[in-house]
Write a protein that holds these residues in place. Structure first.
Motif, PDB file in Angstrom:
ATOM      1  N   GLN A  24       0.832  -1.209   0.000  1.00  0.00           N
ATOM      2  CA  GLN A  24       0.000   0.000   0.000  1.00  0.00           C
ATOM      3  C   GLN A  24       0.865   1.257   0.000  1.00  0.00           C
ATOM      4  O   GLN A  24       0.618   2.194  -0.759  1.00  0.00           O
ATOM      5  CB  GLN A  24      -0.947   0.012   1.204  1.00  0.00           C
ATOM      6  N   GLU A  65       1.430   4.198  -3.032  1.00  0.00           N
ATOM      7  CA  GLU A  65       1.214   5.624  -2.791  1.00  0.00           C
ATOM      8  C   GLU A  65       2.473   6.449  -3.051  1.00  0.00           C
ATOM      9  O   GLU A  65       2.494   7.648  -2.789  1.00  0.00           O
ATOM     10  CB  GLU A  65       0.737   5.839  -1.360  1.00  0.00           C
ATOM     11  N   TYR A  70       5.647   5.893  -1.748  1.00  0.00           N
ATOM     12  CA  TYR A  70       6.712   5.827  -0.742  1.00  0.00           C
ATOM     13  C   TYR A  70       7.807   4.882  -1.228  1.00  0.00           C
ATOM     14  O   TYR A  70       7.511   3.849  -1.845  1.00  0.00           O
ATOM     15  CB  TYR A  70       6.172   5.305   0.603  1.00  0.00           C
ATOM     16  N   HIS A  75       1.208   8.507   7.030  1.00  0.00           N
ATOM     17  CA  HIS A  75       0.792   9.762   6.370  1.00  0.00           C
ATOM     18  C   HIS A  75       0.945  10.952   7.304  1.00  0.00           C
ATOM     19  O   HIS A  75       1.327  12.048   6.867  1.00  0.00           O
ATOM     20  CB  HIS A  75      -0.669   9.689   5.924  1.00  0.00           C
ATOM     21  N   PRO A  94       2.274  11.664   1.893  1.00  0.00           N
ATOM     22  CA  PRO A  94       2.638  11.091   0.590  1.00  0.00           C
ATOM     23  C   PRO A  94       3.024  12.186  -0.398  1.00  0.00           C
ATOM     24  O   PRO A  94       2.640  13.345  -0.247  1.00  0.00           O
ATOM     25  CB  PRO A  94       1.372  10.364   0.143  1.00  0.00           C
ATOM     26  N   HIS A 132       2.967  12.140  -7.080  1.00  0.00           N
ATOM     27  CA  HIS A 132       3.212  10.711  -7.302  1.00  0.00           C
ATOM     28  C   HIS A 132       2.491  10.236  -8.555  1.00  0.00           C
ATOM     29  O   HIS A 132       1.316  10.514  -8.751  1.00  0.00           O
ATOM     30  CB  HIS A 132       2.744   9.916  -6.081  1.00  0.00           C
ATOM     31  N   PRO A 180       1.503   6.826 -10.358  1.00  0.00           N
ATOM     32  CA  PRO A 180       1.481   5.365 -10.206  1.00  0.00           C
ATOM     33  C   PRO A 180       1.967   4.624 -11.447  1.00  0.00           C
ATOM     34  O   PRO A 180       2.334   3.466 -11.371  1.00  0.00           O
ATOM     35  CB  PRO A 180       0.019   5.051  -9.896  1.00  0.00           C
TER      36      PRO A 180
END
Length: 183
Positions: A27, A31, A33, A111, A116, A120, A122
Motif C-alpha cells: 500500500q 502511494e 513511498y 501519512h 505522501p 506521485h 502510479p
C-alpha cells in the motif's frame, strides 16, 4: 518532481505477520513511498511486532528501541500492539501503536508523520502485480486465517489476533482492490 518519502520497515514474527507487512508495504509503495533498507535513509520506521512468547516480546521491544535510537520516528504495529501500554512504558516516544490487521491505521500513521508525495505518478512508480514480497521469489505466504476460535489455556493468539471472521468470497483477495488478476 519532489523527493519520494521513505519508509524503513522491520518485520518480526510468524508468516501471518509477514503477510501483514507485505500488505502494508504494498500500500505504501502504491502511494509513492520508497522502502529503504537503513534507519538513516528512512523518514519514518515501522516495526511489525510479535507478542506471542516472552522472547518474541523482548525481541520486539529491542527492535523498537534500536529503531528509536537510530531514527527517532517509529510507528509500531502487529500482535504486540494490543498491549500498547506495555510498549509505551518502555518506549514512550513511539509515534503510534496499532494492533494486528490494522493496515489502514498504520498507513494513516505514516501519512501523519511523512505525507505522501503530491506529484506521485502510479504509472512511473510501478508495483509488481503480486505486491511487495518479503519472501524469496520461489515461494510466498498466503494467509487463509488469523488463527482459530478455540480458547486453549496455553495459547494467546485468539486474544491477540481476534476470532475468525467469515466474509463473502468476493471480498476476500490476496491483492488490494483495483489490482489485475494477471500473475
Amino acid at each position: 518532481m519532489s523527493k519520494a518519502p521513505t519508509v524503513g520497515f522491520v518485520s518480526l514474527g510468524c508468516p501471518k505477520a509477514t503477510v501483514d507487512s507485505e500488505r502494508i508495504l504494498t500500500q505504501l509503495r502504491m502511494e509513492g513511498y520508497q522502502i529503504v533498507p537503513t534507519y538513516q535513509d528512512a523518514d519514518v520506521v515501522v516495526v511489525n511486532t510479535c507478542g506471542f512468547i516472552d522472547s518474541a516480546k523482548a525481541e520486539s521491544l529491542d527492535a523498537i528501541g534500536e529503531a528509536i535510537a537510530e531514527n527517532g520516528k517509529v510507528i509500531v504495529t502487529g500482535c504486540m500492539g494490543v498491549a500498547e501500554d506495555n510498549i509505551r512504558s518502555v518506549h514512550p516516544s513511539v509515534l503510534a501503536v496499532t494492533g494486528p490487521q490494522q493496515y489502514e491505521q498504520v498507513v494513516n500513521a505514516v501519512h501523519e508523520v511523512v505525507p505522501p508525495k503530491i506529484d506521485h505518478d502510479p504509472f512511473v512508480d510501478l508495483v509488481p502485480p503480486q505486491g511487495i514480497k518479503l519472501t524469496p521469489r520461489h515461494y510466498a505466504y498466503l494467509k487463509i486465517s488469523e488463527g482459530c476460535n478455540h480458547s486453549c489455556s496455553f495459547c494467546i493468539i485468539p486474544s491477540m489476533r481476534g476470532k475468525l471472521v467469515s466474509r463473502p468470497v468476493g471480498t476476500c483477495s490476496a491483492r488490494p482492490s483495483g489490482w489485475s488478476r494477471r500473475a
